[in-house]
Design an enzyme around this catalytic site. Structure first.
Site, PDB file in Angstrom:
ATOM      1  N   HIS A   1       0.565 -11.548   2.183  1.00 53.50           N
ATOM      2  CA  HIS A   1      -0.493 -10.772   1.527  1.00 53.50           C
ATOM      3  C   HIS A   1      -1.236 -11.550   0.439  1.00 53.50           C
ATOM      4  O   HIS A   1      -2.430 -11.349   0.220  1.00 53.50           O
ATOM      5  CB  HIS A   1       0.102  -9.494   0.933  1.00 53.50           C
ATOM      6  CG  HIS A   1      -0.900  -8.411   0.723  1.00 53.50           C
ATOM      7  ND1 HIS A   1      -0.583  -7.097   0.775  1.00 53.50           N
ATOM      8  CD2 HIS A   1      -2.236  -8.443   0.460  1.00 53.50           C
ATOM      9  CE1 HIS A   1      -1.667  -6.370   0.555  1.00 53.50           C
ATOM     10  NE2 HIS A   1      -2.685  -7.174   0.353  1.00 53.50           N
TER      11      HIS A   1
ATOM     12  N   TYR B   1       0.831  -1.213   0.000  1.00 54.35           N
ATOM     13  CA  TYR B   1       0.000   0.000   0.000  1.00 54.35           C
ATOM     14  C   TYR B   1       0.866   1.265   0.000  1.00 54.35           C
ATOM     15  O   TYR B   1       0.368   2.367  -0.216  1.00 54.35           O
ATOM     16  CB  TYR B   1      -0.933   0.063   1.218  1.00 54.35           C
ATOM     17  CG  TYR B   1      -1.915  -1.068   1.391  1.00 54.35           C
ATOM     18  CD1 TYR B   1      -2.159  -1.985   0.381  1.00 54.35           C
ATOM     19  CD2 TYR B   1      -2.611  -1.210   2.587  1.00 54.35           C
ATOM     20  CE1 TYR B   1      -3.061  -3.033   0.569  1.00 54.35           C
ATOM     21  CE2 TYR B   1      -3.517  -2.240   2.774  1.00 54.35           C
ATOM     22  CZ  TYR B   1      -3.728  -3.154   1.766  1.00 54.35           C
ATOM     23  OH  TYR B   1      -4.622  -4.174   1.964  1.00 54.35           O
TER      24      TYR B   1
HETATM   25  C1  1BO Z   1      -3.384  -5.624  -3.699  1.00 56.14           C
HETATM   26  C2  1BO Z   1      -4.133  -5.257  -2.447  1.00 56.14           C
HETATM   27  C3  1BO Z   1      -5.278  -6.156  -2.136  1.00 56.14           C
HETATM   28  C4  1BO Z   1      -5.984  -5.855  -0.818  1.00 56.14           C
HETATM   29  O1  1BO Z   1      -5.154  -5.933   0.311  1.00 56.14           O
END
Ligand code: 1BO
Length: 272
Positions: free
Chosen positions: A105, A47
């Site tokens: 992630h 982010y």
């Molecule tokens: C690429 C970001 C997706 C949500 O966290």
């Protein structure tokens, strides 16, 4: 504020998502959210706003120990030697000695999951994070991760809102004692004119967004709506003074459709 409990973690049921918040806006929104009573802030390396999240935490005046801070390691840092270094860099940007939760992630098929999870568990044992978990994992990947990890995984963070059926992912999380954390919980605002949610909202004197967030929280899901508007910050957290009936819960669940997913990043694996 209610909590979602999972494998030893107590995750505040509502948090602030910071995906696509940047610069001074991000710092200001984090500060305002904390002043309004939020105690859960979600960021990620990708982010590119960890510094600003740290600024907002600091300027809010809220005690560090009272806030649940999550960050996520992006897929290019999944090699074991790189993962620990990248978490330490996140901590430097956040100006924190440790976070509450670090997530992988997104699944990365190019690095063996066992190795990445080993490094993540090591980061936990080093005290860089209190808890570990995953994000955007399918049912099959949740099963693999739960069996491979030497430390408990506390959550899987995925897109979840009334238009997307996540029953299988929720069941897999439940089975392993993991929480589901919902991003895009108000479907990027699409729920605002939904007649079902509008009508249920009228009955409770709540907005469609509040009904939607309440629907998630009543499933023991933690939701992390994002907004840059202060009035929306208040709206999103004022959901603990009403309760949806079983019929209302079912009517909202019936809004799901096979085309309900909003985020398609192309690089993501196929979902079950
Ligand atoms: C690429 C970001 C997706 C949500 O966290």
């Amino acid at each position: 504020m209610l909590f979602v409990e999972a494998n030893g973690a107590k995750i505040p049921a509502i948090g602030l998502g910071t995906w696509e918040l940047s610069g001074r806006t991000c710092a200001r929104v984090v500060e305002q959210a904390l002043r309004l009573g939020y105690r859960h802030i979600d960021t990620a390396q990708v982010y590119d706003n960890e510094r600003e999240v740290g600024d907002g935490l600091r300027s809010s005046g809220v005690r560090r120990d009272d806030v649940f801070v999550t960050t996520k390691v992006w897929t290019n840092h999944f090699a074991p030697h790189d993962l620990e270094r990248s978490i330490k860099e996140s901590l430097v940007r956040l100006r924190l000695p440790a976070v509450d939760l670090v997530l992988l992630h997104w699944p990365n098929p190019h690095v063996p999951l066992e190795e990445t999870l080993g490094a993540l568990a090591h980061a936990k044992r080093m005290g860089l994070t209190r808890h570990i978990g995953v994000s955007n994992f399918t049912v099959a990947l949740i099963e693999q991760a739960a069996s491979l990890s030497s430390e408990p995984l506390v959550c899987n963070q995925v897109e979840y809102h009334p238009y997307l059926d996540q029953a299988k992912v929720r069941a897999a999380c439940d089975q392993h004692g993991m929480a589901l954390v919902a991003y895009s919980p108000i479907a990027r605002g699409r729920i605002k004119s939904d007649q079902t949610l509008v009508e249920i909202g009228h009955a409770h004197r709540k907005t469609p967004a509040q009904v939607c967030l309440r629907w998630l929280v009543q499933q023991n899901v933690s939701a992390i709506p994002r907004t840059s508007r202060v009035e929306r910050l208040s709206e999103n957290i004022e959901i603990f003074d009403f309760e949806l009936s079983e019929d209302e819960m079912a009517a909202i669940a019936a809004l799901a459709s096979p085309k309900g997913r909003l985020t398609d990043f192309g690089f993501a694996p196929k979902w079950d």
